[in-house]
Design a protein around this motif. Structure first.
Motif, PDB file in Angstrom:
ATOM      1  N   VAL A  42      29.540   5.983   1.610  1.00  0.00           N
ATOM      2  CA  VAL A  42      28.920   7.389   1.733  1.00  0.00           C
ATOM      3  C   VAL A  42      27.523   6.881   1.462  1.00  0.00           C
ATOM      4  O   VAL A  42      27.141   6.306   0.553  1.00  0.00           O
ATOM      5  CB  VAL A  42      29.337   8.213   0.286  1.00  0.00           C
ATOM      6  CG1 VAL A  42      30.769   8.902   0.831  1.00  0.00           C
ATOM      7  CG2 VAL A  42      29.598   7.466  -0.925  1.00  0.00           C
ATOM      8  N   LEU A  49      32.813   6.530  -3.843  1.00  0.00           N
ATOM      9  CA  LEU A  49      34.013   6.386  -3.324  1.00  0.00           C
ATOM     10  C   LEU A  49      35.159   5.492  -4.261  1.00  0.00           C
ATOM     11  O   LEU A  49      34.420   4.545  -4.610  1.00  0.00           O
ATOM     12  CB  LEU A  49      34.168   5.946  -1.921  1.00  0.00           C
ATOM     13  CG  LEU A  49      33.494   6.660  -0.697  1.00  0.00           C
ATOM     14  CD1 LEU A  49      33.337   5.870   0.525  1.00  0.00           C
ATOM     15  CD2 LEU A  49      34.468   7.953  -0.469  1.00  0.00           C
ATOM     16  N   THR A  50      36.378   5.975  -4.300  1.00  0.00           N
ATOM     17  CA  THR A  50      37.127   4.950  -5.027  1.00  0.00           C
ATOM     18  C   THR A  50      38.718   5.288  -4.519  1.00  0.00           C
ATOM     19  O   THR A  50      38.843   5.989  -3.617  1.00  0.00           O
ATOM     20  CB  THR A  50      37.166   5.241  -6.461  1.00  0.00           C
ATOM     21  OG1 THR A  50      37.893   4.039  -7.042  1.00  0.00           O
ATOM     22  CG2 THR A  50      37.760   6.709  -7.032  1.00  0.00           C
ATOM     23  N   ASN A  95      29.685   2.773  -3.449  1.00  0.00           N
ATOM     24  CA  ASN A  95      29.580   3.752  -2.401  1.00  0.00           C
ATOM     25  C   ASN A  95      30.483   3.418  -1.249  1.00  0.00           C
ATOM     26  O   ASN A  95      30.297   4.101  -0.209  1.00  0.00           O
ATOM     27  CB  ASN A  95      28.180   3.324  -1.560  1.00  0.00           C
ATOM     28  CG  ASN A  95      27.223   3.748  -2.657  1.00  0.00           C
ATOM     29  OD1 ASN A  95      26.550   3.299  -3.797  1.00  0.00           O
ATOM     30  ND2 ASN A  95      26.857   5.375  -2.666  1.00  0.00           N
ATOM     31  N   SER A  96      31.391   2.451  -1.391  1.00  0.00           N
ATOM     32  CA  SER A  96      32.057   2.190  -0.326  1.00  0.00           C
ATOM     33  C   SER A  96      33.562   1.531  -0.681  1.00  0.00           C
ATOM     34  O   SER A  96      33.755   1.203  -1.733  1.00  0.00           O
ATOM     35  CB  SER A  96      31.631   1.044   0.782  1.00  0.00           C
ATOM     36  OG  SER A  96      31.689  -0.271   0.310  1.00  0.00           O
ATOM     37  N   ILE A 114      42.347   7.762  -0.837  1.00  0.00           N
ATOM     38  CA  ILE A 114      40.859   7.535  -0.839  1.00  0.00           C
ATOM     39  C   ILE A 114      40.034   8.710  -1.479  1.00  0.00           C
ATOM     40  O   ILE A 114      40.343   9.993  -0.915  1.00  0.00           O
ATOM     41  CB  ILE A 114      40.339   7.176   0.527  1.00  0.00           C
ATOM     42  CG1 ILE A 114      41.157   6.072   1.370  1.00  0.00           C
ATOM     43  CG2 ILE A 114      38.724   6.965   0.747  1.00  0.00           C
ATOM     44  CD1 ILE A 114      40.913   6.098   2.882  1.00  0.00           C
ATOM     45  N   PHE A 116      36.852  10.889  -2.505  1.00  0.00           N
ATOM     46  CA  PHE A 116      35.536  11.164  -2.720  1.00  0.00           C
ATOM     47  C   PHE A 116      34.901  11.704  -4.021  1.00  0.00           C
ATOM     48  O   PHE A 116      35.619  12.730  -4.305  1.00  0.00           O
ATOM     49  CB  PHE A 116      35.019  12.224  -1.530  1.00  0.00           C
ATOM     50  CG  PHE A 116      33.844  12.362  -1.587  1.00  0.00           C
ATOM     51  CD1 PHE A 116      32.706  11.641  -0.900  1.00  0.00           C
ATOM     52  CD2 PHE A 116      33.032  13.474  -2.374  1.00  0.00           C
ATOM     53  CE1 PHE A 116      31.423  11.981  -0.761  1.00  0.00           C
ATOM     54  CE2 PHE A 116      31.753  13.845  -2.031  1.00  0.00           C
ATOM     55  CZ  PHE A 116      30.851  13.058  -1.473  1.00  0.00           C
ATOM     56  N   CYS A 117      33.910  10.995  -4.633  1.00  0.00           N
ATOM     57  CA  CYS A 117      33.736  11.492  -6.074  1.00  0.00           C
ATOM     58  C   CYS A 117      32.288  12.290  -5.649  1.00  0.00           C
ATOM     59  O   CYS A 117      31.218  11.478  -5.541  1.00  0.00           O
ATOM     60  CB  CYS A 117      33.621  10.395  -6.865  1.00  0.00           C
ATOM     61  SG  CYS A 117      35.022   9.284  -6.996  1.00  0.00           S
ATOM     62  N   VAL A 127      30.330  11.269   5.272  1.00  0.00           N
ATOM     63  CA  VAL A 127      31.148  10.076   4.864  1.00  0.00           C
ATOM     64  C   VAL A 127      31.050   9.383   6.428  1.00  0.00           C
ATOM     65  O   VAL A 127      31.277   9.912   7.436  1.00  0.00           O
ATOM     66  CB  VAL A 127      32.517  10.527   4.537  1.00  0.00           C
ATOM     67  CG1 VAL A 127      33.449   9.270   4.439  1.00  0.00           C
ATOM     68  CG2 VAL A 127      32.616  11.579   3.369  1.00  0.00           C
TER      69      VAL A 127
END
Ligand code: ZN
Length: 135
Positions: A42, A49-50, A95-96, A114, A116-117, A127
């Motif tokens: 991102v 991202l986590t 970020n990735s 996956i 996205f935060c 993304v």
């Protein structure tokens, strides 16, 4: 073979965790790569991202609640935009994420997705997905 694709995500709240696993899986499938690596990134300083549980939504809630306790929105930060908490959360989470691709699918545990935060929404976010293989 390398394929790079982008997609947009529209968040609806200041803080929100959105499961993007299916969007990434579609890109992997489209790439026709059987075995390789998938990197999701991102390009934002207040998002992250986590990989974590996507089954029980209370896990996402707990992650956001705990981060909010650790990093309150107002805490005499030097940055004048009023979103320092979001910048720090972004750096803490990262970020990735990198995933393995096997038999044309992402290698993920049963409960993993996956995520996205969003830490400073609502916003339109981007993304980037890279799929890589030596095929
Ligand atoms: Zn800022």
């Amino acid at each position: 073979m390398i394929m790079i694709e982008f997609f947009s995500i529209k968040t609806n709240r200041r803080e929100e965790i959105v499961d993007i696993t299916k969007r990434v899986e579609e890109i992997v499938l489209k790439s026709k790569i059987k075995e390789g690596l998938c990197v999701v990134f991102v390009p934002h300083t207040t998002a992250a991202l986590t990989i974590n549980e996507n089954a029980d939504p209370s896990v996402k809630r707990d992650i956001l609640d705990k981060l909010a306790k650790l990093l309150p929105m107002n805490d005499n930060y030097a940055h004048s935009e009023g979103n320092s908490d979001a910048h720090i959360k972004s750096s803490l989470i990262g970020n990735s994420v990198s995933l393995l691709v096997k038999d044309s699918v992402l290698v993920l545990g049963t409960w993993q997705g996956i995520l996205f935060c969003e830490f400073d929404g609502p916003r339109e976010r981007k993304v980037i997905v890279l799929v890589l293989s030596n095929e």
